[in-house]
Design a protein around this motif. Structure first.
Motif, mmCIF file in Angstrom:
data_model
loop_
_atom_site.group_PDB
_atom_site.id
_atom_site.type_symbol
_atom_site.label_atom_id
_atom_site.label_comp_id
_atom_site.label_asym_id
_atom_site.label_seq_id
_atom_site.Cartn_x
_atom_site.Cartn_y
_atom_site.Cartn_z
ATOM 1 N N LEU A 106 -0.303 61.021 -61.444
ATOM 2 C CA LEU A 106 -0.810 60.066 -60.456
ATOM 3 C C LEU A 106 -1.590 58.940 -61.129
ATOM 4 C CD1 LEU A 106 -2.034 62.440 -57.583
ATOM 5 C CD2 LEU A 106 0.132 61.217 -57.762
ATOM 6 N N LEU A 107 -2.433 59.278 -62.095
ATOM 7 C CA LEU A 107 -3.221 58.263 -62.784
ATOM 8 C C LEU A 107 -2.343 57.306 -63.581
ATOM 9 C CD1 LEU A 107 -6.145 60.513 -64.115
ATOM 10 C CD2 LEU A 107 -6.285 58.812 -62.276
ATOM 11 N N THR A 108 -1.230 57.812 -64.097
ATOM 12 C CA THR A 108 -0.336 57.000 -64.920
ATOM 13 C C THR A 108 0.583 56.112 -64.092
ATOM 14 O OG1 THR A 108 -0.343 58.688 -66.662
ATOM 15 C CG2 THR A 108 1.480 57.123 -66.679
ATOM 16 N N CYS A 109 1.081 56.624 -62.987
ATOM 17 C CA CYS A 109 2.141 55.938 -62.245
ATOM 18 C C CYS A 109 1.646 55.093 -61.082
ATOM 19 C CB CYS A 109 3.154 56.962 -61.725
ATOM 20 S SG CYS A 109 3.989 57.894 -63.031
ATOM 21 N N LEU A 110 0.406 55.292 -60.649
ATOM 22 C CA LEU A 110 -0.097 54.573 -59.473
ATOM 23 C C LEU A 110 -1.471 53.979 -59.753
ATOM 24 C CD1 LEU A 110 1.426 57.423 -58.287
ATOM 25 C CD2 LEU A 110 1.108 56.121 -56.186
ATOM 26 N N ASN A 111 -1.750 52.868 -59.090
ATOM 27 C CA ASN A 111 -3.065 52.251 -59.127
ATOM 28 C C ASN A 111 -3.881 52.696 -57.914
ATOM 29 O OD1 ASN A 111 -2.823 50.528 -61.477
ATOM 30 N ND2 ASN A 111 -1.366 49.307 -60.275
ATOM 31 N N PRO A 112 -5.215 52.603 -57.987
ATOM 32 C CA PRO A 112 -6.021 52.894 -56.792
ATOM 33 C C PRO A 112 -5.581 52.017 -55.619
ATOM 34 C CG PRO A 112 -7.426 52.755 -58.733
ATOM 35 C CD PRO A 112 -6.057 52.317 -59.174
ATOM 36 N N GLY A 113 -5.414 52.646 -54.467
ATOM 37 C CA GLY A 113 -4.948 51.940 -53.279
ATOM 38 C C GLY A 113 -3.448 51.966 -53.087
ATOM 39 N N ASP A 114 -2.697 52.370 -54.118
ATOM 40 C CA ASP A 114 -1.248 52.507 -53.973
ATOM 41 C C ASP A 114 -0.909 53.694 -53.100
ATOM 42 O OD1 ASP A 114 -0.669 50.293 -55.487
ATOM 43 O OD2 ASP A 114 -0.184 51.396 -57.308
ATOM 44 N N GLU A 115 0.357 53.756 -52.672
ATOM 45 C CA GLU A 115 0.814 54.820 -51.778
ATOM 46 C C GLU A 115 1.869 55.675 -52.448
ATOM 47 O OE1 GLU A 115 0.139 52.262 -47.651
ATOM 48 O OE2 GLU A 115 2.183 52.710 -48.330
ATOM 49 N N ILE A 116 1.822 56.959 -52.131
ATOM 50 C CA ILE A 116 2.823 57.905 -52.606
ATOM 51 C C ILE A 116 3.379 58.642 -51.398
ATOM 52 C CG2 ILE A 116 1.089 59.709 -53.083
ATOM 53 C CD1 ILE A 116 2.899 60.543 -55.472
ATOM 54 N N ILE A 117 4.684 58.696 -51.292
ATOM 55 C CA ILE A 117 5.338 59.384 -50.169
ATOM 56 C C ILE A 117 5.578 60.836 -50.569
ATOM 57 C CG2 ILE A 117 7.394 59.471 -48.713
ATOM 58 C CD1 ILE A 117 7.700 56.467 -49.121
ATOM 59 N N ILE A 118 5.184 61.759 -49.703
ATOM 60 C CA ILE A 118 5.368 63.188 -49.968
ATOM 61 C C ILE A 118 5.920 63.852 -48.713
ATOM 62 C CG2 ILE A 118 4.331 65.312 -50.822
ATOM 63 C CD1 ILE A 118 1.979 63.740 -51.872
ATOM 64 N N PRO A 119 7.030 64.605 -48.826
ATOM 65 C CA PRO A 119 7.481 65.384 -47.666
ATOM 66 C C PRO A 119 6.427 66.436 -47.317
ATOM 67 C CG PRO A 119 9.199 65.256 -49.356
ATOM 68 C CD PRO A 119 7.937 64.751 -49.978
ATOM 69 N N GLU A 157 12.758 55.661 -45.938
ATOM 70 C CA GLU A 157 12.855 54.194 -45.980
ATOM 71 C C GLU A 157 11.868 53.559 -45.009
ATOM 72 O OE1 GLU A 157 17.005 53.957 -45.148
ATOM 73 O OE2 GLU A 157 17.564 53.742 -47.264
ATOM 74 N N ARG A 158 11.679 54.183 -43.842
ATOM 75 C CA ARG A 158 10.712 53.645 -42.878
ATOM 76 C C ARG A 158 9.278 53.773 -43.381
ATOM 77 N NH1 ARG A 158 14.403 55.684 -38.944
ATOM 78 N NH2 ARG A 158 13.357 57.714 -38.916
ATOM 79 N N ALA A 159 9.046 54.739 -44.265
ATOM 80 C CA ALA A 159 7.690 54.956 -44.786
ATOM 81 C C ALA A 159 7.339 54.003 -45.919
ATOM 82 C CB ALA A 159 7.546 56.402 -45.264
ATOM 83 N N LEU A 160 8.327 53.285 -46.449
ATOM 84 C CA LEU A 160 8.076 52.371 -47.562
ATOM 85 C C LEU A 160 7.237 51.176 -47.118
ATOM 86 C CD1 LEU A 160 11.655 52.256 -49.143
ATOM 87 C CD2 LEU A 160 9.647 53.358 -50.151
ATOM 88 N N THR A 161 6.285 50.794 -47.963
ATOM 89 C CA THR A 161 5.507 49.582 -47.766
ATOM 90 C C THR A 161 5.395 48.877 -49.115
ATOM 91 O OG1 THR A 161 3.281 50.372 -48.338
ATOM 92 C CG2 THR A 161 4.110 50.921 -46.121
ATOM 93 N N PRO A 162 4.841 47.667 -49.148
ATOM 94 C CA PRO A 162 4.649 47.003 -50.444
ATOM 95 C C PRO A 162 3.733 47.771 -51.397
ATOM 96 C CG PRO A 162 4.524 45.406 -48.660
ATOM 97 C CD PRO A 162 4.565 46.759 -48.020
ATOM 98 N N ARG A 163 2.974 48.748 -50.890
ATOM 99 C CA ARG A 163 2.068 49.515 -51.741
ATOM 100 C C ARG A 163 2.712 50.799 -52.262
ATOM 101 N NH1 ARG A 163 -1.704 46.773 -53.846
ATOM 102 N NH2 ARG A 163 -2.833 48.706 -54.243
ATOM 103 N N THR A 164 3.923 51.110 -51.846
ATOM 104 C CA THR A 164 4.567 52.343 -52.272
ATOM 105 C C THR A 164 4.940 52.267 -53.750
ATOM 106 O OG1 THR A 164 5.534 52.574 -50.061
ATOM 107 C CG2 THR A 164 6.403 53.993 -51.797
ATOM 108 N N ARG A 165 4.550 53.296 -54.510
ATOM 109 C CA ARG A 165 4.845 53.311 -55.942
ATOM 110 C C ARG A 165 5.595 54.561 -56.393
ATOM 111 N NH1 ARG A 165 3.892 48.934 -55.136
ATOM 112 N NH2 ARG A 165 2.318 47.533 -56.006
ATOM 113 N N ALA A 166 5.588 55.621 -55.559
ATOM 114 C CA ALA A 166 6.194 56.872 -56.017
ATOM 115 C C ALA A 166 6.518 57.768 -54.833
ATOM 116 C CB ALA A 166 5.254 57.608 -56.978
#
Length: 419
Positions: A106-119, A157-166
Motif C-alpha cells: 500500500l505504501l509503495t503503490c498508493l499515495n495518501p488520499g488515493d483509493e483502492i478497490i477491494i471486493p 468499473e462503476r467504482a473507479l474514480t480519478p483517485r483509484t490506484r489499485a
C-alpha cells in the motif's frame, strides 16, 4: 490538550479478536470455549523446520540483508518456480509476516488520499493497513447467494474514480474461502491494465484449494508491470508465530521502492527465516496430509451448517473459513451471548462477527466467519454448541420454536458426524 492522532482514533478493533475478552471470562468461569474466531491452525509446524532453528550454530544473531537472506530468497524462489511462477531471488522482499507485505504494498503503490478497490467481505485487517497508509477503501460487494464469487466487472468499473490506484484481492479468500477462477483473474487484470492500476494479490492460502487448481495472479499473461503478490508462511506451514512473509513483484520500480520501505525496519526476523528456509525444502507431498485434513474439516463444517434451520452457508473452495448467514438479529450480539449466557455441557464457542469484514455500513450483521482450524472432534463439539445455541437464542429472527420443539431439538441425535 493531548489528543490521539486521527489514524489512532480511526483504527478499528480486530474483527476476529473483539469478542476475545468475553471468551477469557468464560474460560475463567470453567467453561470450554472452542476458538473458531481466528485462523490459528492446530496442524503441527514441520518438525524439520523447528529443528533448523533449534540446531542452528549461531554465535551472534545479526541483521540480515534488508530483503532477507540470499539463501532463503533462493529457496523461496525455487518454491515459486515449482509452482510454475516466473520468480527469481531478486523479485522477493522477505517481510515480517504477510502483514508487513500488505503495508509495504500500500505504501509503495498508493499515495495518501488515493483509493483502492477491494471486493467485500474482505480480510478485516486491510482496513487497518489502509488507515495506516492514508488510503481509502472503495468496496465492491460480493453476494452470499452465489458463493461470494467475484462481482461483475461492471461493478468494479462503476467504482473507479480519478483517485483509484489499485485493486486488492485475496485468493483463496479470507473470509469466504472463495477461489477465483482464471477467467475472473484475467478480467480483473485486464481492468487494471486498461486503467493503469496495480493488482495486489494476497495469496496466503494458495496451498489449500480443494475443488480446482490454484491460479496465481503472477502467472497471468502480461502480469509483470501490474501485479504485486503478498505471501506468508503462516498458514502454509502452520507457522504463524515465525512472522515471515514476502512481497513478490516482477515490476522493478515497485521492488526498489518497497525495498526502501523495508529498510525502515532494517531486516526481517532472522530465526524465522531459518525456519522458513528449512520448510521451503519440504517435498510437495508435505501438503497432502494437511490439505486432506482441512478438506475433511470443511466438509464436516459445511454439512453441519447447511443442515441447521435458517443457516445459509456456501461451500468454500479453499482456505479454512466459511462465511455463513445465521438466523439471528445480530451476530456480534449473538457471539457475546454465546460467551456470557450460553453453555451446552459446559461448552461454548468463539466466532467472528462478519460486520468487521465489510466496509459498507450495515452489511454482515447477520453473517459470521468460522475458522475450521481445530481437530474434527472439537470442531463437531463446537458445531453441536452452535446448533443448540441457535435454537435457544432470544434474538433468533425466524419464528420462535415451541417448548416441545426446543426440547425435541435438544434431545434428538445430531447428524452423523463426518469422519
Amino acid at each position: 490538550m493531548l489528543e490521539i492522532s486521527r489514524r489512532g482514533q480511526a483504527m478499528p478493533v480486530s474483527p476476529f479478536r473483539k469478542l476475545a475478552p468475553y471468551a477469557e471470562l468464560a474460560r475463567q468461569q470453567g467453561r470450554i470455549v472452542y476458538p473458531l474466531n481466528i485462523g490459528q491452525p492446530d496442524i503441527e509446524t514441520p518438525p524439520a523446520a523447528l529443528a533448523a532453528v533449534r540446531n542452528a550454530d549461531i554465535r551472534v544473531l545479526g541483521y540480515s540483508h534488508g530483503a532477507g537472506t540470499e539463501s532463503y530468497r533462493h529457496r523461496l524462489a525455487a518454491y515459486y518456480q515449482r509452482a510454475g511462477l516466473p520468480v527469481v531471488m531478486e523479485d522477493i522482499i522477505v517481510t515480517t509476516g504477510g502483514s508487513e507485505a500488505i503495508l509495504f504494498a500500500l505504501l509503495t503503490c498508493l499515495n495518501p488520499g488515493d483509493e483502492i478497490i477491494i471486493p467485500e467481505p474482505f480480510y478485516g485487517t486491510y482496513t487497518a493497513f489502509s488507515i495506516a497508509a492514508g488510503v481509502n477503501i472503495v468496496p465492491v460487494t460480493a453476494r452470499i447467494d452465489n458463493g461470494f464469487a467475484l462481482p461483475p466487472l461492471a461493478n468494479f468499473e462503476r467504482a473507479l474514480t480519478p483517485r483509484t490506484r489499485a485493486i486488492l484481492i485475496c485468493n483463496p479468500s479470507n473470509p469466504t474461502g472463495y477461489v477465483y477462477r482464471r477467467a475472473e483473474l484475467e478480467s480483473i487484470l485486464g481492468l487494471c491494465k486498461a486503467h493503469s492500476l496495480y493488482l495486489i494479490s494476497d495469496e496466503a492460502y494458495r496451498e489449500f484449494c480443494y475443488d480446482a487448481p490454484y491460479v496465481s495472479a503472477l502467472e497471468l499473461a502480461g502480469a509483470e508491470p501490474n501485479v504485486v503478490v503478498v505471501d506468508t508462511i503462516s498458514k502454509r506451514y502452520s507457522a504463524c508465530g515465525a512472522r515471515v512473509g514476502a512481497l513478490v513483484t516482477l515490476n522493478k520500480q515497485v521492488y526498489v521502492a518497497a525495498f526502501r520501505f523495508a529498510q525502515m525496519r532494517v531486516s526481517p526476523p532472522g530465526l524465522g527465516m531459518l525456519l522458513a528456509e528449512a520448510a521451503a525444502e519440504l517435498p510437495e507431498s508435505y501438503f497432502d496430509e494437511s490439505k486432506a485434513e482441512y478438506q475433511a474439516r470443511r466438509d464436516l463444517t459445511v454439512a453441519r451448517l447447511q443442515a441447521m434451520p435458517g443457516v445459509v452457508c456456501p461451500r468454500p473452495g479453499g482456505a479454512f473459513y466459511v462465511l455463513a448467514h445465521l438466523p439471528v438479529d445480530n451476530t456480534e450480539a449473538f457471539g457475546q451471548w454465546l460467551l456470557e449466557s450460553f453453555s451446552y455441557e459446559n461448552q461454548t464457542l468463539l466466532l467472528s462477527p462478519a460486520n468487521g469484514f465489510y466496509q459498507t455500513p450495515g452489511l454482515g450483521s447477520q453473517e459470521v466467519r468460522l475458522a475450521y482450524v481445530i481437530n474434527r472432534t472439537d470442531l463437531a463439539a463446537a458445531l453441536d454448541c452452535l446448533e443448540r445455541a441457535l435454537l435457544a437464542y432470544p434474538g433468533r429472527t425466524e419464528p420462535p420454536l415451541t417448548t416441545t420443539e426446543v426440547a425435541s431439538a435438544f434431545t434428538a441425535p445430531l447428524l452423523t458426524q463426518l469422519q
